[in-house]
Design a protein around this motif. Structure first.
Motif, PDB file in Angstrom:
ATOM      1  N   GLU A 126      31.982  44.658  40.268  1.00 17.39           N
ATOM      2  CA  GLU A 126      31.446  45.801  41.004  1.00 17.39           C
ATOM      3  C   GLU A 126      29.965  45.547  41.240  1.00 17.39           C
ATOM      4  N   SER A 127      29.545  45.662  42.488  1.00 13.00           N
ATOM      5  CA  SER A 127      28.136  45.392  42.795  1.00 13.00           C
ATOM      6  C   SER A 127      27.759  46.051  44.113  1.00 13.00           C
ATOM      7  N   ASP A 128      26.533  46.588  44.132  1.00  8.97           N
ATOM      8  CA  ASP A 128      25.960  47.060  45.391  1.00  8.97           C
ATOM      9  C   ASP A 128      25.481  45.805  46.119  1.00  8.97           C
ATOM     10  N   LEU A 129      26.125  45.475  47.220  1.00  5.25           N
ATOM     11  CA  LEU A 129      25.918  44.175  47.880  1.00  5.25           C
ATOM     12  C   LEU A 129      25.937  43.082  46.818  1.00  5.25           C
ATOM     13  N   LEU A 130      24.860  42.279  46.705  1.00 10.00           N
ATOM     14  CA  LEU A 130      24.889  41.167  45.755  1.00 10.00           C
ATOM     15  C   LEU A 130      24.042  41.442  44.509  1.00 10.00           C
ATOM     16  N   GLU A 156      40.986  40.272  63.802  1.00 11.22           N
ATOM     17  CA  GLU A 156      39.753  39.603  64.241  1.00 11.22           C
ATOM     18  C   GLU A 156      38.936  39.072  63.068  1.00 11.22           C
ATOM     19  N   THR A 157      39.195  39.593  61.851  1.00  8.05           N
ATOM     20  CA  THR A 157      38.479  39.102  60.677  1.00  8.05           C
ATOM     21  C   THR A 157      38.934  37.689  60.298  1.00  8.05           C
ATOM     22  N   GLU A 158      40.081  37.262  60.840  1.00 11.98           N
ATOM     23  CA  GLU A 158      40.517  35.887  60.580  1.00 11.98           C
ATOM     24  C   GLU A 158      39.510  34.871  61.107  1.00 11.98           C
ATOM     25  N   ALA A 171      31.371  39.173  49.448  1.00 11.29           N
ATOM     26  CA  ALA A 171      30.883  40.527  49.160  1.00 11.29           C
ATOM     27  C   ALA A 171      31.599  41.528  50.075  1.00 11.29           C
ATOM     28  N   CYS A 172      31.527  42.818  49.716  1.00 12.74           N
ATOM     29  CA  CYS A 172      32.230  43.852  50.509  1.00 12.74           C
ATOM     30  C   CYS A 172      33.693  43.448  50.689  1.00 12.74           C
ATOM     31  N   THR A 173      34.323  43.078  49.598  1.00 15.37           N
ATOM     32  CA  THR A 173      35.602  42.362  49.682  1.00 15.37           C
ATOM     33  C   THR A 173      36.792  43.247  50.021  1.00 15.37           C
ATOM     34  N   GLY A 174      36.739  44.553  49.699  1.00 14.93           N
ATOM     35  CA  GLY A 174      37.877  45.434  50.015  1.00 14.93           C
ATOM     36  C   GLY A 174      39.153  44.928  49.352  1.00 14.93           C
ATOM     37  N   SER A 175      40.186  44.679  50.166  1.00 11.45           N
ATOM     38  CA  SER A 175      41.454  44.150  49.640  1.00 11.45           C
ATOM     39  C   SER A 175      41.312  42.728  49.114  1.00 11.45           C
ATOM     40  N   GLY A 176      40.192  42.080  49.410  1.00 11.42           N
ATOM     41  CA  GLY A 176      39.992  40.684  49.011  1.00 11.42           C
ATOM     42  C   GLY A 176      40.506  39.695  50.037  1.00 11.42           C
ATOM     43  N   CYS A 177      40.909  40.198  51.212  1.00 15.16           N
ATOM     44  CA  CYS A 177      41.609  39.327  52.173  1.00 15.16           C
ATOM     45  C   CYS A 177      40.770  38.116  52.589  1.00 15.16           C
ATOM     46  N   VAL A 178      39.454  38.284  52.727  1.00 11.43           N
ATOM     47  CA  VAL A 178      38.620  37.158  53.183  1.00 11.43           C
ATOM     48  C   VAL A 178      38.450  36.126  52.061  1.00 11.43           C
ATOM     49  N   SER A 183      33.220  40.740  45.251  1.00 14.14           N
ATOM     50  CA  SER A 183      32.548  41.953  44.773  1.00 14.14           C
ATOM     51  C   SER A 183      32.659  43.064  45.802  1.00 14.14           C
ATOM     52  N   ASP A 184      32.524  44.293  45.305  1.00 10.12           N
ATOM     53  CA  ASP A 184      32.551  45.477  46.176  1.00 10.12           C
ATOM     54  C   ASP A 184      31.880  46.609  45.400  1.00 10.12           C
ATOM     55  N   LEU A 185      31.367  47.570  46.129  1.00 13.08           N
ATOM     56  CA  LEU A 185      30.774  48.751  45.499  1.00 13.08           C
ATOM     57  C   LEU A 185      31.845  49.698  44.978  1.00 13.08           C
ATOM     58  N   SER A 186      33.036  49.622  45.546  1.00 15.00           N
ATOM     59  CA  SER A 186      34.112  50.557  45.236  1.00 15.00           C
ATOM     60  C   SER A 186      35.010  49.997  44.129  1.00 15.00           C
ATOM     61  N   ARG A 221      35.706  56.027  53.999  1.00 17.12           N
ATOM     62  CA  ARG A 221      34.466  56.113  54.777  1.00 17.12           C
ATOM     63  C   ARG A 221      33.501  54.993  54.371  1.00 17.12           C
ATOM     64  N   LEU A 222      33.498  54.656  53.092  1.00 18.99           N
ATOM     65  CA  LEU A 222      32.615  53.607  52.595  1.00 18.99           C
ATOM     66  C   LEU A 222      32.904  52.260  53.279  1.00 18.99           C
ATOM     67  N   ALA A 223      34.116  52.082  53.765  1.00 24.73           N
ATOM     68  CA  ALA A 223      34.488  50.824  54.409  1.00 24.73           C
ATOM     69  C   ALA A 223      34.087  50.775  55.876  1.00 24.73           C
ATOM     70  N   LEU A 224      33.742  51.938  56.426  1.00 28.09           N
ATOM     71  CA  LEU A 224      33.492  52.017  57.870  1.00 28.09           C
ATOM     72  C   LEU A 224      32.026  52.296  58.209  1.00 28.09           C
ATOM     73  N   THR A 282      36.630  48.021  66.782  1.00 26.91           N
ATOM     74  CA  THR A 282      37.874  47.384  66.391  1.00 26.91           C
ATOM     75  C   THR A 282      38.391  47.824  65.045  1.00 26.91           C
ATOM     76  N   LYS A 283      37.514  48.354  64.172  1.00 27.26           N
ATOM     77  CA  LYS A 283      38.006  48.723  62.859  1.00 27.26           C
ATOM     78  C   LYS A 283      38.854  49.997  62.906  1.00 27.26           C
ATOM     79  N   SER A 284      38.962  50.617  64.045  1.00 25.24           N
ATOM     80  CA  SER A 284      39.787  51.818  64.139  1.00 25.24           C
ATOM     81  C   SER A 284      41.202  51.498  64.597  1.00 25.24           C
ATOM     82  N   ALA A 343      30.860  38.093  54.087  1.00 19.61           N
ATOM     83  CA  ALA A 343      30.948  39.561  53.965  1.00 19.61           C
ATOM     84  C   ALA A 343      31.402  40.153  55.293  1.00 19.61           C
ATOM     85  N   ASN A 344      32.252  41.158  55.171  1.00 17.68           N
ATOM     86  CA  ASN A 344      32.597  42.013  56.310  1.00 17.68           C
ATOM     87  C   ASN A 344      32.183  43.420  55.922  1.00 17.68           C
ATOM     88  N   PRO A 345      30.893  43.724  56.072  1.00 16.17           N
ATOM     89  CA  PRO A 345      30.400  45.027  55.596  1.00 16.17           C
ATOM     90  C   PRO A 345      30.802  46.149  56.555  1.00 16.17           C
TER      91      PRO A 345
HETATM   92  C1  LIG Z   1      34.815  46.792  56.421  1.00 15.77           C
HETATM   93  S1  LIG Z   1      35.384  46.843  54.752  1.00 15.77           S
HETATM   94  C2  LIG Z   1      35.833  45.126  54.586  1.00 15.77           C
HETATM   95  C3  LIG Z   1      36.945  44.884  53.633  1.00 15.77           C
HETATM   96  C4  LIG Z   1      37.518  43.464  53.684  1.00 15.77           C
HETATM   97  N1  LIG Z   1      36.501  42.473  53.380  1.00 15.77           N
HETATM   98  C5  LIG Z   1      38.120  43.174  55.032  1.00 15.77           C
HETATM   99  O1  LIG Z   1      37.555  42.361  55.769  1.00 15.77           O
HETATM  100  O2  LIG Z   1      39.177  43.728  55.357  1.00 15.77           O
HETATM  101  C6  LIG Z   1      33.828  46.983  53.920  1.00 15.77           C
HETATM  102  C7  LIG Z   1      33.882  47.001  52.402  1.00 15.77           C
HETATM  103  O3  LIG Z   1      32.514  47.077  51.941  1.00 15.77           O
HETATM  104  C8  LIG Z   1      32.468  47.906  50.796  1.00 15.77           C
HETATM  105  N2  LIG Z   1      31.074  48.400  50.683  1.00 15.77           N
HETATM  106  C9  LIG Z   1      30.469  49.403  51.353  1.00 15.77           C
HETATM  107  N3  LIG Z   1      29.185  49.515  50.990  1.00 15.77           N
HETATM  108  C10 LIG Z   1      28.957  48.548  50.072  1.00 15.77           C
HETATM  109  C11 LIG Z   1      27.823  48.144  49.323  1.00 15.77           C
HETATM  110  N4  LIG Z   1      26.624  48.768  49.455  1.00 15.77           N
HETATM  111  N5  LIG Z   1      27.945  47.109  48.470  1.00 15.77           N
HETATM  112  C12 LIG Z   1      29.139  46.482  48.331  1.00 15.77           C
HETATM  113  N6  LIG Z   1      30.257  46.811  49.000  1.00 15.77           N
HETATM  114  C13 LIG Z   1      30.166  47.837  49.865  1.00 15.77           C
HETATM  115  C14 LIG Z   1      33.501  48.962  51.037  1.00 15.77           C
HETATM  116  O4  LIG Z   1      33.923  49.546  49.812  1.00 15.77           O
HETATM  117  C15 LIG Z   1      34.601  48.156  51.752  1.00 15.77           C
HETATM  118  O5  LIG Z   1      35.542  47.691  50.829  1.00 15.77           O
END
Ligand SMILES: C[S@@+](CC[C@H](N)C(=O)[O-])C[C@H]1O[C@@H](n2cnc3c(N)ncnc32)[C@H](O)[C@@H]1O
Length: 332
Positions: A219-223, A137-139, A165-172, A188-191, A257-260, A4-6, A235-237
């Motif tokens: 900025e954080s790798d996961l938590l 579907e993330t809703e 976590a893995c917040t991206g745009s912050g939508c969640v 938080s997000d790694l990016s 790519r980091l988001a997928l 679905t993420k595509s 989280a939506n990793p």
């Molecule tokens: C699927 S996107 C989700 C974005 C948003 N939460 C959403 O639902 O639309 C995954 C996010 O996880 C981040 N991410 C990937 N690996 C990560 C890690 N190890 N730690 C934290 N964030 C990470 C990516 O940069 C991306 O923003």
């Protein structure tokens, strides 16, 4: 697996898009909104009538919707106003602007990136190439999080704190903050690029009066770098397996790519995320994560390994497994 993420990826037929000028307007002739929309939809459909039953464009690809969103943006109209203006004339200047937007769509860019915005849970979120385009579907993740928070708040005496976590745009996380003012929310997000987009969304939602409190971004790798304890962690990793991610990129996706990419099996981050979340949740708190539709059993097992109880897999409106929830028990 059906992924679905595509959903914003361009169908492979785009390579066959006709080469004539997109909108065919602005030549001194009288071209109406209706005509411009019809021409654009056919072009976006690869030169065929998008309403034909056997076109096979895929359930998410909607040329008429795309054309109307781009033309509404060009004319500075809400989409419903555009549909009430079908007999109006499109000026040559507007036609030129529209052609430019349509060309970007024909080249494979998603409508959300072209518009710079995507609606999520009824609010506009700024997006660009640094973040995943929020998916409908993330809703479900948000709805389940709000339901949990309401039942948790009824018996919890401490401060209500939520981390996304893995917040991206912050939508969640930001939607949760908008829906429940008074809740303390952090993201938080790694990016670093994604966090810049999330920060822009914080400012925009505050300016619109939708978001009342402050929201921290870090900025954080996961938590790993996330301090404190929380009632709820969401989280939506990234959860697409690497092979499928490669296919998506070869099809023209420009999302990060980091988001997928969730590694060989798409599950790379769930085990560490569950273990780290368990350490940061208060008793009775919950972790909610989005998953791919074939990952429910595997992610639920990782949650149990991390110590979570009453682990459940929830289905989306399409009846696909979409969210896993686990609770930290009172006695733990
Ligand atoms: C699927 S996107 C989700 C974005 C948003 N939460 C959403 O639902 O639309 C995954 C996010 O996880 C981040 N991410 C990937 N690996 C990560 C890690 N190890 N730690 C934290 N964030 C990470 C990516 O940069 C991306 O923003």
């Amino acid at each position: 697996m059906t992924w679905t993420k595509s959903s914003t990826a361009w169908p492979s037929r785009r390579g066959k898009a006709p080469s004539r000028r997109p909108c065919n307007s602005g030549r001194g002739d009288h071209v109406t909104v209706r005509k411009v929309l019809a021409n654009a939809a056919i072009l976006l459909a690869g030169g065929v009538d998008p309403d034909a039953a056997d076109v096979g464009l895929g359930e998410r690809f909607n040329p008429r919707l795309d054309a109307s969103l781009l033309l509404a943006k060009t004319l500075g109209l809400a989409r419903h106003r555009l549909l009430a203006s079908l007999s109006d004339q499109v000026t040559a200047a507007d036609a030129t602007v529209f052609d430019a937007l349509l060309s970007r769509r024909l080249a494979g860019e998603s409508v959300a990136y072209i518009l710079g915005s995507r609606e999520f849970y009824g609010r506009p979120f700024l997006v660009d190439h640094r973040v995943l385009v929020p998916r409908p579907e993330t809703e479900l993740l948000v709805a389940l999080a709000l339901g949990f928070l309401d039942s948790f708040a009824a018996h919890y005496g401490g401060p209500l704190r939520c981390h996304d976590a893995c917040t991206g745009s912050g939508c969640v996380g930001l939607t949760i903050a908008c829906q429940r003012p008074g809740l303390s929310v952090s993201l938080s997000d790694l990016s670093a690029g994604a966090l810049a987009v999330a920060a822009a969304n914080i400012r925009a939602l505050q300016a619109d009066g939708e978001l009342l409190g402050a929201v921290d971004c870090l900025e954080s790798d996961l938590l790993a770098a996330v301090p404190g304890t929380y009632c709820l962690i969401t989280a939506n990793p990234p959860y697409v397996d690497s092979t499928t991610t490669d296919v998506i990129f070869s099809g023209g996706s420009v999302e990060p790519r980091l988001a997928l990419d969730g590694g060989a099996d798409g599950l790379r981050l769930y085990g560490d995320l569950a273990a780290q979340a368990y350490q940061r949740l208060v008793a009775g708190g919950a972790l909610l994560v989005e998953i791919g539709e074939e990952q429910g059993a595997a992610v639920a097992a990782l949650f149990r390994q991390a110590g979570f109880r009453d682990v459940g897999v929830k289905q989306d409106l399409a009846d696909q497994d979409r969210v896993v929830i686990g609770y930290k028990h009172e006695a733990d």
